[in-house]
Design a protein around this motif. Structure first.
Motif, PDB file in Angstrom:
ATOM      1  N   ILE A  71       0.967  -1.031  -0.337  1.00 35.90           N
ATOM      2  CA  ILE A  71       0.223  -0.097   0.224  1.00 35.90           C
ATOM      3  C   ILE A  71       0.714   1.060   0.062  1.00 35.90           C
ATOM      4  O   ILE A  71       0.578   2.361  -0.550  1.00 35.90           O
ATOM      5  N   THR A  72       1.878   1.169   1.073  1.00 29.74           N
ATOM      6  CA  THR A  72       2.628   2.298   0.937  1.00 29.74           C
ATOM      7  C   THR A  72       3.531   2.337  -1.274  1.00 29.74           C
ATOM      8  O   THR A  72       3.332   3.813  -0.946  1.00 29.74           O
ATOM      9  N   THR A  73       3.867   1.418  -1.000  1.00 31.56           N
ATOM     10  CA  THR A  73       4.344   1.601  -2.808  1.00 31.56           C
ATOM     11  C   THR A  73       3.036   2.316  -4.022  1.00 31.56           C
ATOM     12  O   THR A  73       3.114   3.200  -4.277  1.00 31.56           O
ATOM     13  N   TRP A  74       1.645   1.695  -3.647  1.00 23.93           N
ATOM     14  CA  TRP A  74       0.755   2.450  -4.275  1.00 23.93           C
ATOM     15  C   TRP A  74       0.233   4.001  -3.439  1.00 23.93           C
ATOM     16  O   TRP A  74       0.337   4.277  -4.878  1.00 23.93           O
ATOM     17  N   LEU A  75       0.703   4.402  -2.565  1.00 25.34           N
ATOM     18  CA  LEU A  75       0.766   5.361  -1.954  1.00 25.34           C
ATOM     19  C   LEU A  75       1.710   6.235  -2.810  1.00 25.34           C
ATOM     20  O   LEU A  75       1.991   7.470  -3.435  1.00 25.34           O
ATOM     21  N   TYR A  76       2.508   5.699  -2.649  1.00 25.16           N
ATOM     22  CA  TYR A  76       3.711   6.568  -3.540  1.00 25.16           C
ATOM     23  C   TYR A  76       4.092   7.408  -5.527  1.00 25.16           C
ATOM     24  O   TYR A  76       4.143   7.966  -5.676  1.00 25.16           O
ATOM     25  N   ARG A  77       3.057   6.181  -6.050  1.00 21.79           N
ATOM     26  CA  ARG A  77       2.850   6.276  -6.794  1.00 21.79           C
ATOM     27  C   ARG A  77       1.929   7.024  -7.451  1.00 21.79           C
ATOM     28  O   ARG A  77       2.083   7.718  -8.733  1.00 21.79           O
ATOM     29  N   ILE A  78       0.990   7.231  -6.586  1.00 20.66           N
ATOM     30  CA  ILE A  78      -0.461   8.370  -6.709  1.00 20.66           C
ATOM     31  C   ILE A  78      -0.026   9.719  -6.518  1.00 20.66           C
ATOM     32  O   ILE A  78      -0.103  10.419  -6.971  1.00 20.66           O
ATOM     33  N   THR A  79       0.941   9.950  -5.383  1.00 21.14           N
ATOM     34  CA  THR A  79       1.755  10.960  -4.797  1.00 21.14           C
ATOM     35  C   THR A  79       2.526  11.314  -5.930  1.00 21.14           C
ATOM     36  O   THR A  79       2.796  12.425  -6.659  1.00 21.14           O
ATOM     37  N   VAL A  80       2.885  10.541  -6.560  1.00 22.44           N
ATOM     38  CA  VAL A  80       4.555  11.184  -7.905  1.00 22.44           C
ATOM     39  C   VAL A  80       3.510  11.575  -9.031  1.00 22.44           C
ATOM     40  O   VAL A  80       3.818  12.145  -9.553  1.00 22.44           O
ATOM     41  N   ASN A  81       2.412  10.566  -9.283  1.00 20.05           N
ATOM     42  CA  ASN A  81       1.893  11.205 -10.484  1.00 20.05           C
ATOM     43  C   ASN A  81       0.861  12.568 -10.116  1.00 20.05           C
ATOM     44  O   ASN A  81       0.510  13.342 -10.801  1.00 20.05           O
ATOM     45  N   LYS A  82       0.121  12.607  -9.086  1.00 20.03           N
ATOM     46  CA  LYS A  82       0.051  13.756  -8.528  1.00 20.03           C
ATOM     47  C   LYS A  82       1.080  14.966  -8.980  1.00 20.03           C
ATOM     48  O   LYS A  82       0.273  15.997  -9.072  1.00 20.03           O
ATOM     49  N   SER A  83       1.704  14.951  -8.203  1.00 23.89           N
ATOM     50  CA  SER A  83       3.092  15.807  -8.351  1.00 23.89           C
ATOM     51  C   SER A  83       3.342  16.275 -10.037  1.00 23.89           C
ATOM     52  O   SER A  83       3.540  17.543 -10.228  1.00 23.89           O
ATOM     53  N   LEU A  84       3.994  15.027 -10.592  1.00 21.44           N
ATOM     54  CA  LEU A  84       4.449  15.980 -11.632  1.00 21.44           C
ATOM     55  C   LEU A  84       3.134  16.223 -12.833  1.00 21.44           C
ATOM     56  O   LEU A  84       2.998  17.332 -12.875  1.00 21.44           O
ATOM     57  N   ASP A  85       1.987  16.014 -12.428  1.00 19.36           N
ATOM     58  CA  ASP A  85       0.417  16.501 -13.026  1.00 19.36           C
ATOM     59  C   ASP A  85       0.745  17.777 -12.945  1.00 19.36           C
ATOM     60  O   ASP A  85       0.229  19.277 -12.812  1.00 19.36           O
ATOM     61  N   PHE A  86       0.413  18.351 -11.211  1.00 17.05           N
ATOM     62  CA  PHE A  86       0.238  19.779 -10.447  1.00 17.05           C
ATOM     63  C   PHE A  86       1.258  20.265 -11.658  1.00 17.05           C
ATOM     64  O   PHE A  86       1.332  21.577 -11.446  1.00 17.05           O
ATOM     65  N   LEU A  87       2.615  19.786 -11.039  1.00 22.11           N
ATOM     66  CA  LEU A  87       3.930  20.854 -11.721  1.00 22.11           C
ATOM     67  C   LEU A  87       3.429  21.372 -13.528  1.00 22.11           C
ATOM     68  O   LEU A  87       3.835  22.338 -13.778  1.00 22.11           O
ATOM     69  N   LYS A  88       3.209  20.070 -13.907  1.00 24.09           N
ATOM     70  CA  LYS A  88       2.620  20.751 -15.637  1.00 24.09           C
ATOM     71  C   LYS A  88       0.859  21.551 -16.014  1.00 24.09           C
ATOM     72  O   LYS A  88       1.267  22.168 -16.552  1.00 24.09           O
ATOM     73  N   GLN A  89       0.477  21.129 -14.497  1.00 28.31           N
ATOM     74  CA  GLN A  89      -0.748  22.276 -14.988  1.00 28.31           C
ATOM     75  C   GLN A  89      -0.316  23.796 -14.292  1.00 28.31           C
ATOM     76  O   GLN A  89      -0.331  24.806 -14.888  1.00 28.31           O
ATOM     77  N   LYS A  90       0.832  23.926 -13.473  1.00 29.71           N
ATOM     78  CA  LYS A  90       1.279  24.898 -13.138  1.00 29.71           C
ATOM     79  C   LYS A  90       2.514  25.843 -14.050  1.00 29.71           C
ATOM     80  O   LYS A  90       2.538  27.268 -13.834  1.00 29.71           O
ATOM     81  N   LYS A  91       3.023  24.841 -15.223  1.00 30.53           N
ATOM     82  CA  LYS A  91       3.840  25.032 -16.041  1.00 30.53           C
ATOM     83  C   LYS A  91       2.614  25.998 -17.334  1.00 30.53           C
ATOM     84  O   LYS A  91       3.042  26.607 -18.278  1.00 30.53           O
ATOM     85  N   ARG A  92       1.602  25.306 -16.899  1.00 27.74           N
ATOM     86  CA  ARG A  92       0.286  25.578 -18.304  1.00 27.74           C
ATOM     87  C   ARG A  92       0.045  27.084 -18.144  1.00 27.74           C
ATOM     88  O   ARG A  92      -0.261  27.974 -18.824  1.00 27.74           O
ATOM     89  N   GLN A  93      -0.039  26.528 -16.372  1.00 24.38           N
ATOM     90  CA  GLN A  93      -0.675  28.614 -16.056  1.00 24.38           C
ATOM     91  C   GLN A  93       0.569  29.250 -16.372  1.00 24.38           C
ATOM     92  O   GLN A  93      -0.392  30.677 -16.079  1.00 24.38           O
TER      93      GLN A  93
END
Length: 197
Positions: A71-93
């Motif tokens: 479950i911790t590996t799964w959590l890290y995976r979600i966190t990494v994806n959310k963080s990268l998506d957040f950065l992409k969104q911020k770059k677009r803004q």
């Protein structure tokens, strides 16, 4: 990765809608989710927003969790994806803000990296150096950045990082080697005082 109680026992109760089981999972893992997000986004507010998004997704998607990873590996995976998506969104803004500023002089807002960088996993006297290191990590390609953050900052083993990233251990080693070379290039002599082998 720090040792933690067996969190797998919480999965079934959470699937059944148990709020107390979900709260236990949250309390046991929120700091590592927050710290990982902070390694990407550098501000407490943004890291808190990502942390909330991660746990909303965990609650909604727990039914799809197959148990092929911890479950911790799964959590890290979600966190990494959310963080990268957040950065992409911020770059677009940022691009949009820059584009509109070409036409509208009244929007003189300057977008910049905050100077009050603080990471709870790093000693206070090293915060200034850490801010410079994280700014340089930002320039790495996503996969190199993720391999470096997971192993060098979060303290995961190469095997654990490989599991989070769904790549081979060899791929993680290769990404780390390239990340280290790129950081050395950018930071030169300054790098030696920061990097722990």
């Amino acid at each position: 990765m720090p040792t933690s109680p067996d969190l797998s026992v919480l999965i079934e109760p959470i699937r059944q809608g148990s709020e107390s089981a979900f709260r236990q999972l949250y309390e046991a893992t929120k700091s590592r989710v927050f710290n990982t997000a902070l390694s990407y986004v550098h501000t407490r507010e943004d890291a808190e927003e990502i942390t909330q998004d991660v746990f909303v997704e965990v609650f909604q998607a727990i039914g799809a969790f197959k148990g092929d990873a911890t479950i911790t590996t799964w959590l890290y995976r979600i966190t990494v994806n959310k963080s990268l998506d957040f950065l992409k969104q911020k770059k677009r803004q940022k691009r949009f803000a820059f584009f509109t500023s070409l036409f509208d002089r009244s929007t003189g807002e300057v977008l910049h990296h905050p100077t009050d960088f603080f990471h709870p996993g790093i000693a206070l006297e090293n915060q200034e150096n850490a801010a410079k290191l994280f700014k340089t990590i930002d320039k790495l390609p996503d996969k190199q950045k993720t391999a470096y953050i997971l192993t060098r900052i979060e303290g995961l083993s190469n095997t654990e990082a490989a599991s989070v990233m769904a790549v081979s251990v060899g791929a993680v080693e290769s990404l780390l080697q390239r990340a280290t070379e790129n950081l050395k290039k950018h930071l030169a002599g300054f790098y030696k005082t920061l990097h722990k082998p």
